[in-house]
Design an enzyme around this catalytic site. Structure first.
Site, PDB file in Angstrom:
ATOM      1  N   SER A   1       5.653   3.094  40.511  1.00  0.00           N
ATOM      2  CA  SER A   1       6.378   3.817  41.467  1.00  0.00           C
ATOM      3  C   SER A   1       5.428   4.813  42.149  1.00  0.00           C
ATOM      4  O   SER A   1       5.887   5.495  43.297  1.00  0.00           O
ATOM      5  CB  SER A   1       7.612   4.583  41.123  1.00  0.00           C
ATOM      6  OG  SER A   1       7.358   5.447  39.842  1.00  0.00           O
TER       7      SER A   1
ATOM      8  N   LYS B   1       3.291  13.533  43.531  1.00  0.00           N
ATOM      9  CA  LYS B   1       4.372  12.616  43.748  1.00  0.00           C
ATOM     10  C   LYS B   1       5.636  13.566  44.064  1.00  0.00           C
ATOM     11  O   LYS B   1       5.691  14.526  43.636  1.00  0.00           O
ATOM     12  CB  LYS B   1       4.475  11.987  42.456  1.00  0.00           C
ATOM     13  CG  LYS B   1       5.537  10.669  42.583  1.00  0.00           C
ATOM     14  CD  LYS B   1       5.340   9.768  41.117  1.00  0.00           C
ATOM     15  CE  LYS B   1       6.424   8.758  41.010  1.00  0.00           C
ATOM     16  NZ  LYS B   1       6.168   7.962  39.880  1.00  0.00           N
TER      17      LYS B   1
ATOM     18  N   SER C   1       3.990   3.468  36.250  1.00  0.00           N
ATOM     19  CA  SER C   1       4.098   3.935  37.339  1.00  0.00           C
ATOM     20  C   SER C   1       2.634   4.696  37.765  1.00  0.00           C
ATOM     21  O   SER C   1       2.698   4.861  39.063  1.00  0.00           O
ATOM     22  CB  SER C   1       5.317   4.753  37.735  1.00  0.00           C
ATOM     23  OG  SER C   1       6.380   3.970  38.172  1.00  0.00           O
TER      24      SER C   1
HETATM   25  N1  GLN Z   1       8.392  -0.023  37.218  1.00  0.00           N
HETATM   26  C1  GLN Z   1       8.838   0.397  36.224  1.00  0.00           C
HETATM   27  C2  GLN Z   1      10.362   0.731  36.380  1.00  0.00           C
HETATM   28  O1  GLN Z   1      10.832   0.464  37.377  1.00  0.00           O
HETATM   29  C3  GLN Z   1       8.388   1.743  35.688  1.00  0.00           C
HETATM   30  C4  GLN Z   1       8.489   2.870  36.522  1.00  0.00           C
HETATM   31  C5  GLN Z   1       7.710   4.161  36.240  1.00  0.00           C
HETATM   32  O2  GLN Z   1       7.015   4.200  35.362  1.00  0.00           O
HETATM   33  N2  GLN Z   1       8.332   5.025  36.614  1.00  0.00           N
HETATM   34  O3  GLN Z   1      10.991   1.408  35.779  1.00  0.00           O
END
Ligand code: GLN
Length: 487
Positions: free
Chosen positions: A155, A80, A179
């Site tokens: 994400s 990532k 994510s």
């Molecule tokens: N969708 C969640 C957020 O927007 C989790 C994102 C993540 O785990 N980085 O914070």
């Protein structure tokens, strides 16, 4: 004939070690696949091309000299875009870091290289990890390999799409509130979020430090286990990393689930779920029962507050972590030659996208004088209640099960202008994040339209081996994980 890109990480490393295939050919196969398939998906932000091939040559050279090769020898790995590699670009999906190059390499990536893995390329993500669809990336969205008009989740959407489409067998992600698990569910692959602290966060660009975990996406339980064995363990560079007993690695999957008590928290298994998700998970529960598991009804009452608790904490921590991007210490500088305030304002308002700015504003508000106890303090207390809910549940069962996401992959653009609808995608994943617990998502079925559905397991802290064993038993008894998206 099975092609190289279809093989698991374990299978590839085995062949490289035996010499039946070269690491160069394995990496070449991934690069070819990226060239052929990724233009339509945009899972990768970029790849290392020649440098990855040179790394593969070094492994082939070591083998030729008779040196022992690691457990991930020659395995191409995506990572990532929020994990840094020395001398190379890392943008965290943001314009703010478009030209950033790190002076060092993230511990998790360094350990994978030490195990023989080859770093292939950076995968796309929501800006700074803030999103559930990969649509907030400054590099543009990634598409779901199962249905290209749908999001891959987020994400770590690029990592999930890359693994699902066979661009690489494993991809590193990060999981703050879901994510790794949510995109794994939406792309029909496995995703593991380890216990908070089990894998070093050194070199992971911070989003919300009390929640951030480095995790992984793959196409088999064995591959996740290999990844965990290679990366887990204390790291002097990350004071929150934990010296837990080393994982046994490729934990043998349980042959059946006799004697395993699986808790089914009703709050995560009904309210607000899509009908097809609910029905598919019900079928999975019946399979678990057939495998001999004992299903135990249980309750996590504080889950009702999990989404607001998570967003308060995540936004407050993000506001603080992202303060460093002022165009002076970090981040692209804009408005040079104006006043200090004007330059900071210009740098931050042009460098950050809308979602990130929204969160910084809300997080700053939650931490402001007079409101701190009302919002941040309240969220800390709600987090403690949730932790004790989990402790109570684990007194009566070994693991918890639920769907990973309340909905399957949704059309691109359909939620991006509705933050609340987007935040609700995390309703089932944020509880384990708030409690710091390990959790795993695995494919458990498909909608009528052919979109994958994920099953989520949560274990007590440091119970990763248990997660891998039970997920392995379910996978061995079903074939949802072996379905592949259209080429
Ligand atoms: N969708 C969640 C957020 O927007 C989790 C994102 C993540 O785990 N980085 O914070």
């Amino acid at each position: 004939m099975t092609e190289l890109w279809q093989l698991s990480a374990a299978g590839l490393a085995d062949q490289v070690r035996r010499g039946s295939v070269s690491a160069r050919d394995v990496v070449r196969a991934s690069l070819d696949r990226i060239e052929r398939v990724d233009p339509a998906l945009h899972a990768f932000v970029d790849h290392r091309g020649e440098r990855a091939l040179a790394d593969a040559d070094a492994i082939d050279g070591a083998r030729a000299r008779g040196e022992p090769l690691g457990p991930l020898a020659g395995v191409p790995i995506g990572w990532k875009d929020n994990l840094v590699v020395a001398g190379e670009r890392t943008s965290a999906g943001s314009r703010m870091l478009a030209d950033y190059r790190s002076p060092f390499t993230a511990t998790a990536l360094q350990r994978l290289q030490a195990a023989g893995a080859v770093l292939l390329g950076r995968t796309n993500m929501d800006e700074f990890g803030m999103g559930s669809s990969t649509e907030t990336s400054a590099h543009g969205p990634t598409r779901n390999p199962w249905h290209r008009d749908c999001v891959p989740g987020g994400s770590s959407g690029g990592s999930a799409a890359a693994v699902a489409a066979g661009l690489c067998p494993l991809a590193v992600g990060s999981d703050t509130g879901g994510s790794v698990r949510q995109p794994a569910a939406l792309c029909g692959v496995f995703g593991l979020k380890p216990t908070y602290g089990r894998v070093s966060r050194y070199g992971l660009i911070a989003y919300a430090s009390s929640l951030d975990c480095v995790g992984v996406l793959g196409r088999s339980v064995d591959d996740l286990a290999l990844w965990l064995a290679a990366t887990a363990g204390v790291d002097p560079a990350d004071p929150t990393s934990v010296a837990a007993a080393p994982t046994t690695g490729a934990a043998a999957p349980a042959a059946d689930l006799r004697g395993v008590r699986i808790g089914v928290p009703w709050q995560l298994n009904g309210p607000g779920l899509d009908d097809e998700v609910l029905a598919t998970v019900q079928t999975a529960l019946a399979t678990l029962r057939e495998l001999g598991a004992e299903l135990v009804e249980c309750s996590l009452p504080s889950v009702a507050h999990a989404v607001p608790t998570y967003y308060l904490l995540a936004m407050a921590e993000a506001a603080s972590n992202l303060a460093r991007y002022d165009g002076v210490r970090y981040g692209a500088r804009r408005g040079e030659g104006t006043s200090c305030d004007a330059m900071t304002t210009a740098s931050r308002s042009r460098g950050f996208g809308d979602e990130v700015q929204l969160r910084i504003l809300l997080g700053t508000f939650a931490l402001s004088v007079g409101y701190q106890d009302r919002y941040y303090g309240q969220a800390i207390r709600a987090r403690e209640l949730l932790r004790s809910d989990f402790a109570r549940a684990f007194a009566a069962c070994d693991l918890l099960v639920s769907p990973t996401s309340p909905v399957p992959a949704f059309p691109l653009g359909s939620r991006i202008d509705d933050p609340l609808a987007m935040y609700l995608c995390d309703a089932l994943t944020v509880p384990a994040s708030l409690a710091g617990l390990p959790a795993l998502s695995q494919p458990c079925g498909y909608t009528a339209a052919g979109l994958p559905i994920g099953l989520q397991w949560t274990a007590p802290a440091f119970g990763e081996d248990r997660l891998l064993q039970v997920a392995g038993a379910f996978a061995a008894a079903t074939d949802h994980h072996s379905r592949r998206p259209p080429a």
